[in-house]
Design a protein around this motif. Structure first.
Motif, mmCIF file in Angstrom:
data_model
loop_
_atom_site.group_PDB
_atom_site.id
_atom_site.type_symbol
_atom_site.label_atom_id
_atom_site.label_comp_id
_atom_site.label_asym_id
_atom_site.label_seq_id
_atom_site.Cartn_x
_atom_site.Cartn_y
_atom_site.Cartn_z
ATOM 1 N N HIS A 272 30.551 30.463 14.367
ATOM 2 C CA HIS A 272 30.435 31.928 14.321
ATOM 3 C C HIS A 272 31.099 32.602 15.348
ATOM 4 C CE1 HIS A 272 26.450 31.389 11.296
ATOM 5 N NE2 HIS A 272 27.842 31.295 10.646
ATOM 6 N N LEU A 275 34.636 32.388 14.827
ATOM 7 C CA LEU A 275 35.093 33.407 14.044
ATOM 8 C C LEU A 275 35.225 34.669 14.560
ATOM 9 C CD1 LEU A 275 33.457 32.261 10.518
ATOM 10 C CD2 LEU A 275 35.891 32.464 10.967
ATOM 11 N N ASN A 276 34.000 35.059 15.261
ATOM 12 C CA ASN A 276 33.924 36.343 16.085
ATOM 13 C C ASN A 276 34.859 36.515 17.007
ATOM 14 O OD1 ASN A 276 32.182 38.634 16.472
ATOM 15 N ND2 ASN A 276 31.772 37.861 18.419
ATOM 16 N N LEU A 456 32.445 35.839 8.080
ATOM 17 C CA LEU A 456 31.433 35.853 8.884
ATOM 18 C C LEU A 456 30.423 36.232 8.623
ATOM 19 C CD1 LEU A 456 30.773 34.865 11.971
ATOM 20 C CD2 LEU A 456 31.440 37.022 12.740
#
Length: 514
Positions: A272, A275-276, A456
Motif C-alpha cells: 500500500h 502504491l501510494n 489501492l
C-alpha cells in the motif's frame, strides 16, 4: 466564543511558517521565469523587439524555447542537491529536532534572494549567474526539506483522528500563501520591477527565521531525541567524536530514508505504501510540466497574456485550490472520523478526477475565458496530497515519519526533475503545431494516477476488513478470558475505544434529533 478563538490560536504552530514560505515561493517562481525570459531576449535581441515579441512569432518561439532550457537548468541546479539534502535532513530531524532543520531552507533562500536582486539590477549579467541562487537553495534543502520538517512537526503533535484535518489545513496554507504571492508578484513586477519583488522575497525568509527562533517550540522533546541518538549509537558503535558522530548520523539517515518504503510490514502495508507512492510519482511528473509550462503557454499566442494577467490566473487558480480545502475538509473530518484508509481514498480519487479535467481544459483552451475556467475545474487538486499524507502516516510507525517524508520528498524531487526535462523538451517539439499538447499528456499521466488510486482503495478495503475481523476475534478471546499477546491487547483497547466513541457520537446525534 472568545475561548474557542483563543484555543484555536493556541493550536497554531507551523501554519504561519508554511504560509510565509509558500508566499515567497510563489512570489519568486513566476517572476524568476519572467526574469529569465527578459534576460534571454535582451542578450539576443534589442529592447524594442523584447517589448513586443507577440508581433514577431518566430522570435517569440526562439526566445521561449531558449528560456525553457534555462528554466530547466535552474530547476536542476536547485532540485538535485535539494533532493539529496532532503533525504539526509529529513531522517536527521528525527534525532536533532524539527526546528533546526526547518531553518536551513530559508537561509539558502535568503542567500539566493540577494543574487536575484543583483541580477535584476544588472539585467545584462549572463543568465548563468542565476544558477548560483539555485545551488544555494538546493544545498540547504529547498522546498523538499522544509515541507518534510513541517509535516513531520504536525505528525509529532497530532493523533491519527485529527491528522488529516491538520494536514489539510497545511495544504490550504500552501494555496492561500501561493495566491497572495502570485497576485502581489505580478502586480509589483509591472509597477516597480524585479528588484522590489526579490527584496520582498528576502524579507519574507528573514521573517520566517525570526518566527521559528522566537515563537515555535520544538515538537520532539529532548529525551526522545536522546533516546533515538543513543539507539543509533548502539547500532553503529559509539563514535569517537562529534564529527564522526555527525557523519554516522548522515549515513544512517540516508539509509533509513532509502529503506522505509520497502521494509516488511504487517499485512499488505508495504504494498500500500508503494502504491501510494506510485500515485504521487505519476501526479508529480504531470505537476512538474504544469509548473514549468503554464507561464510560457499563456504568454504564447493565441492567449498572449501580459504578466499581470498571468499573475491573476495563477493567483485565482491557487486561491480556488485553497478555498476548496478550507470548505471541504471540515466536512471530510466529520465524515471520515475514525474511518479506514480505503474510505479516505474516495476523496483522493475526487481530487485526481478534478486534475484530469483541468489539464484537459488547458490543452484545448484558446480563449482567456476557457483558460480561466481551469481555476474552478481543477480546484480539488489539493485533496489528493492531503489524503495521501494522512494515509501514509497510518501505514508506518511514528518513529519513521521523518524518514518516510524524506523518502517521499526525494522520489518526488527526482520525478519533478524527470518531468521538467521531459515536458520542456516536449513543449519545444510541439510548440509549432499544438502548444497545449503537453497538457494533454499531463491529463493522461493523471489518469494513470487515478487507476492506481482505485486499485489501492480496493486492496486496502480487503486488507483492513481482515484486520478488523482479527481484532474482533481478539475481543471475543479477551471476553472469554483466553490468552492474548500484549501487542494484541493494545490493539483491542484501541478498537474498543473507537467503537465506544462511535456509540457516544450516535447517542449525541439521537439526543440532538429529539
Amino acid at each position: 466564543m472568545t475561548n474557542v478563538v483563543m484555543r484555536q490560536l493556541k493550536a497554531v504552530t507551523v501554519e504561519p511558517v508554511l504560509f510565509l514560505f509558500m508566499f515567497g515561493f510563489f512570489l519568486q517562481g513566476p517572476i524568476l521565469q519572467l526574469l529569465i525570459i527578459q534576460k534571454v531576449c535582451r542578450l539576443t535581441y534589442d529592447g524594442s523587439v523584447c517589448s513586443n515579441k507577440t508581433a514577431f512569432a518566430k522570435i517569440e518561439d526562439e526566445v521561449e524555447s531558449d528560456s525553457s532550457r534555462w528554466i530547466l537548468f535552474f530547476n536542476l541546479a536547485s532540485m538535485v542537491p535539494g533532493a539529496i539534502m532532503a533525504t539526509i535532513l529529513g531522517p536527521l530531524s528525527d534525532k536533532v529536532g524539527r526546528k533546526i532543520i526547518m531553518t536551513l531552507p530559508s537561509i539558502g533562500a535568503a542567500v539566493g534572494a540577494i543574487n536575484f536582486i543583483l541580477n535584476s539590477f544588472y539585467i545584462d549579467w549572463p543568465v548563468e549567474t542565476l544558477l548560483l541562487s539555485g545551488v544555494a537553495m538546493g544545498i540547504t534543502g529547498n522546498l523538499g526539506t522544509f515541507f518534510v520538517s513541517v509535516v513531520s512537526y504536525i505528525t509529532d503533535i497530532t493523533d491519527p483522528s485529527s491528522r488529516m484535518k491538520r494536514l489539510g489545513l497545511l495544504e490550504a496554507m500552501v494555496y492561500i500563501g501561493g495566491t497572495l504571492g502570485l497576485v502581489i508578484g505580478g502586480t509589483m513586477t509591472e509597477r516597480f520591477g524585479f528588484v522590489t519583488v526579490f527584496f520582498m522575497y528576502l524579507t519574507i525568509h528573514l521573517t520566517i527565521l525570526f518566527y521559528i527562533a522566537i515563537q515555535l517550540k520544538e515538537s520532539l522533546p529532548k529525551h526522545e531525541r536522546d533516546l533515538k541518538q543513543n539507539g543509533s549509537a548502539g547500532l553503529v558503535g559509539k563514535p569517537p567524536n562529534k564529527a564522526v558522530q555527525c557523519c554516522s548520523y548522515i549515513v544512517e539517515s540516508f539509509k533509513r530514508a532509502m529503506s522505509v518504503i520497502f521494509l516488511k510490514r504487517k499485512g499488505s502495508r508495504r504494498k500500500h505504501l508503494i502504491l501510494n507512492m506510485m500515485i504521487s510519482i505519476t501526479g508529480v511528473i504531470a505537476q512538474s510540466g504544469d509548473m514549468d509550462l503554464t507561464i510560457l503557454y499563456t504568454k504564447h499566442s493565441p492567449l498572449s497574456w501580459a504578466p499581470s494577467t498571468v499573475g491573476v490566473y495563477l493567483a485565482l487558480r491557487t486561491f480556488m485550490k485553497g478555498l476548496a480545502l478550507i470548505l471541504i475538509f471540515p466536512i471530510i473530518a466529520r465524515v471520515t472520523n475514525h474511518s479506514t484508509p480505503d474510505k479516505d481514498m474516495i476523496w483522493a480519487e475526487l481530487g485526481i478526477f478534478s486534475t484530469i479535467a483541468g489539464y484537459t481544459t488547458m490543452a484545448l483552451a484558446k480563449s482567456t475565458g476557457l483558460m480561466m475556467s481551469v481555476s474552478v475545474i481543477g480546484c480539488l487538486f489539493g485533496l489528493t496530497r492531503a489524503v495521501q499524507g494522512s494515509i501514509a502516516t497510518r501505514l508506518v510507525e511514528s518513529t519513521e515519519f521523518g524518514a518516510m517524508f524524506a523518502c517521499s520528498s526525494l522520489i518526488e524531487a527526482t520525478m519533478l526533475m524527470t518531468g521538467s526535462i521531459f515536458f520542456n523538451n516536449l513543449y519545444r517539439a510541439t510548440i509549432d503545431f499544438w502548444p497545449g499538447f503537453s497538457f494533454l499528456v499531463m491529463a493522461l499521466l493523471s489518469l494513470i494516477s487515478f487507476v492506481f488510486a482505485v486499485y489501492l482503495q480496493y486492496d486496502m478495503k480487503k486488507d483492513w476488513s481482515e484486520e478488523y475481523q482479527e481484532k474482533g476475534d481478539g475481543v471475543v478471546k479477551l471476553l472469554n478470558n483466553e490468552e492474548t499477546d500484549e501487542e494484541d491487547e493494545v490493539e483491542i483497547i484501541s478498537l474498543s475505544e473507537i467503537r465506544q466513541d462511535r456509540v457516544l457520537m450516535t447517542h449525541k446525534h439521537v439526543e440532538t434529533d429529539v
